[in-house]
Design an enzyme around this catalytic site. Structure first.
Site, PDB file in Angstrom:
ATOM      1  N   SER A  38       0.819  -1.204   0.000  1.00 41.90           N
ATOM      2  CA  SER A  38       0.000   0.000   0.000  1.00 41.90           C
ATOM      3  C   SER A  38       0.855   1.256   0.000  1.00 41.90           C
ATOM      4  O   SER A  38       0.371   2.314  -0.344  1.00 41.90           O
ATOM      5  CB  SER A  38      -0.926   0.006   1.202  1.00 41.90           C
ATOM      6  OG  SER A  38      -0.183   0.152   2.381  1.00 41.90           O
ATOM      7  N   LYS A  91       0.853   4.679   6.871  1.00 45.62           N
ATOM      8  CA  LYS A  91       0.302   5.514   5.799  1.00 45.62           C
ATOM      9  C   LYS A  91       0.867   6.912   5.920  1.00 45.62           C
ATOM     10  O   LYS A  91       1.564   7.243   6.871  1.00 45.62           O
ATOM     11  CB  LYS A  91      -1.234   5.565   5.903  1.00 45.62           C
ATOM     12  CG  LYS A  91      -1.933   4.233   5.706  1.00 45.62           C
ATOM     13  CD  LYS A  91      -2.042   3.845   4.266  1.00 45.62           C
ATOM     14  CE  LYS A  91      -2.744   2.514   4.104  1.00 45.62           C
ATOM     15  NZ  LYS A  91      -1.969   1.368   4.579  1.00 45.62           N
TER      16      LYS A  91
END
Lengths: 169, 163
Positions: A38, A91
């Protein structure tokens, strides 16, 4: 010759090492492996092989920022998933409290509430982030990623990167 | 000269030893404070009548929330979702997947709403529903914000006991 005295010394020193290690990993910094794609290309730019544990990126997570929770746009952070407290995600923060952000695939903009932030992966096609679960509270953040430590050819600092799109003013 | 040097090495060695003991003690304190139990001062009107307005010292433990052993009815310490530097004390009303109905504004109307708590979240409420900022204002909170479980009151001493 193994004696009870020897065992006692080993137990005592391993306990001390554990205490000091736990304190350092809570207060100063720790090292965590990154799994998944990701955050590609920042982490794990290549396909993983069967030796995933050795080729995955290992990153340094600093914890000093947790004393005052001051983050800025573009910081890469580790946080607990809001839907499962045992999972940790890595993230990038793209919006801070008070910012307006346009939600992809829909035409409305949302204002980030007080004490929350908007996190997105660098790989938009393959990322479970705020686009699916919305803004997350800053209290879920567990540290800021500063350096890549492993593999050796990719050792280096991680720079703040600003998102190209999505932020609306 | 040799004697003087030996004296100073002995002093340096002893001070390093003392510093190491002190550092180990601080580490032990940190681990106890973060992983086992710690006293916490709580105050404010939101948990009346369980906790006093002026302030109670409670003992909170940090083991059961890591193991996922907190359930409805437990009083927990939570990082406020609106300000991560602030800790709040509230009672868990419902866990993930449960249905909870609540009065939206109990001092003005009888209007009530029913919601389902989403996955990985808990619904928290203060015991004093008239003066509490809780899940009725900011919705269900993620389980990861729970920092500890309050197990007993320590001060004032005549109210000692579990909550």
């Amino acid at each position: 010759m193994v004696t009870p005295n020897f065992f006692w010394t080993v137990c005592k020193s391993s306990f001390t090492v554990g205490l000091i290690g736990l304190t350092i990993s809570d207060r100063v910094a720790s090292i965590v492996p990154v799994r998944g794609f990701s955050m590609s290309p920042t982490f794990n730019p290549h396909e993983s092989t069967s030796l995933g544990l050795f080729t995955d990126d290992h990153v340094l997570v600093e914890k000093r920022c947790l004393t005052d929770y001051k983050f800025s746009h573009g910081d890469v952070v580790v946080f607990c998933s809001p839907s499962s407290y045992k999972e940790k995600h890595i993230k990038r923060i793209t919006a801070m409290p008070g910012d307006w952000i346009s939600v992809p695939y829909s035409y409305d903009t949302v204002k980030i509430p007080e004490g929350h932030c908007w996190v997105e992966g660098d790989n938009p096609t393959n990322s479970m982030d705020s686009r699916s679960f919305g803004p997350i509270p800053l209290g879920l953040i567990r540290g800021r990623v500063t350096h890549i430590l492993w593999p050796p050819q990719r050792v280096g600092k991680i720079d703040r990167k600003f998102p190209q799109s999505g932020l609306a003013f | 000269m040799k004697l003087w040097f030996g004296k100073w090495t002995a002093i340096a060695k002893e001070s390093v030893d003392r510093a190491a003991i002190f550092a180990k003690f601080l580490c032990l304190l940190h681990v106890t404070n973060n992983y086992i139990f710690a006293p916490t001062l709580v105050y404010g009107p939101s948990m009346l009548p369980t906790l006093n307005l002026t302030g109670d010292v409670v003992l909170s433990e940090f083991i059961s929330h890591r193991l996922g052993k907190v359930g409805p009815g437990d009083v927990v310490l939570i990082q406020s979702p609106e300000n991560p530097r602030k800790m709040i004390t509230k009672r868990i009303v419902a866990m993930e997947g449960e249905v909870v109905s609540f009065l939206v504004d109990p001092s003005r109307s009888e209007k009530s709403r029913t919601v389902v708590v989403p996955k990985g979240h808990v619904w928290i409420q203060g015991d004093n529903i008239y003066a509490s900022k809780d899940s009725r204002n900011f919705g269900p909170i993620p389980y990861g914000l729970i920092q500890g479980k309050v197990c007993c009151r320590v001060w004032p001493i005549d109210c000692f006991g579990s909550l």
